[in-house]
Scaffold this active site. Sequence first.
Site: not given
Length: 422
Positions: A168, A200, A236, A353
């Site tokens: 990721e 992830r 995340h 992000c």
Amino acid sequence: MALVEINFDGLVGPSHNYAGLSLGNLASASHGGDVSYPRGAALQGLDKMRHNLGLGLVQGFFAPLPRPNHGFLTALGLDHDAATPGPGETRLRAAAWSASAMWTANAATVSPAPDTADHRCHLTAANLVTMPHRSQEWPDTVRQLRLAFADAAHFAVHDAVPACFGDEGAANHMRMAARHDAPGLELFVYGRPGGPFPARQHEQAGRAVARLHGLNPEKVLFIEQSAEAIAAGAFHNDVVAVANERVLFTHEQAFADPDGTYAAIRSRLPQAEIVEVPASAVSLADAIRSYLFNAQLLTLPDGTMGLVIPTEAWAMPAVRGWLDAMLASNGPIRHVLPVDVRQSMANGGGPACLRLRVVADPATVDPRFLLDSARIDLLAGVVAQHWPEQIDPADLGRDSLARSVMAARGALLDAADLGVLV
């Protein structure tokens, strides 16, 4: 060569919508089906870029990827504009329209030249294989990275690691160093499967990236994210921790073994400072809901550090109380700078992000991807004229909307002299 940190923000694309595609992302799920405002979202993002530029920082951007992705639909055997989708097809069609590439923290993992064996900045595109709407991004992302960082004397851009290992990107990678231009310690955070939401980031993806980048094994740590954090919605690591130069800003429950993690960091970077927010002050749920840690921790031109947070964090009493106490102390973070990115936040992405951090000499980067006030004004003018004002997820798949979205992106690429990315 003057190495500085450059933040490359993703410009929110004209297909920005709330289809609720991201399992484990609580904000995305809770707003699934809502009407989105692509024009307002993109202007909010540009305002954040303008804000950081005004702080005296170097600011870049990446253009939206081509959407709807007709190639993705064709590969699935789906018509581009079927009026009556079959079972499961609605979400697949929505995936082809997703503007999630705006969150460029997931674009790639970046190792600056001082850390690598060949003294070039290395970037490896993230495969994002865990989520269908994101797994289609990396080939177009690589095209853009190879254009922005085309100077082979200073950059190496790698394809994504094999899809059997979910990666990721920078959202699960942190770097600590005495200064941005000094050799650093790179932290790869991974999760283990088994909880209610997918982990992830695979450990082997991080190890592959470290090898591809030629990192010194003594200057790399592989750290397990806490299962508790993933289960609470920290899909995340950058939802619960962020690092900048010598400082790690983290929630108490971010890592599976916090004490061991801190000791390993300090043994490799003795000047490291750990700013840990205890769960007794800010619960894990409040940290994730507010995106306190999905912030940009930045070194300002005067050498102090500032924390660019979403306005949602500043407005939450428990978080505001802890931040006020932090500012009153003599800690390393001296400024808190709230910004409005509500449209991105509602889809599960805060200030961190939206940006990819690249330590490089700006003179070695394609200037079309670097911003000044005039270029931000140019992009904002295109957005104001061409981006849809709003999108209802029920409209995804309509040919008229598809034409509008593609024309908007085309207008942007023309204005930014990036027509090669069509």
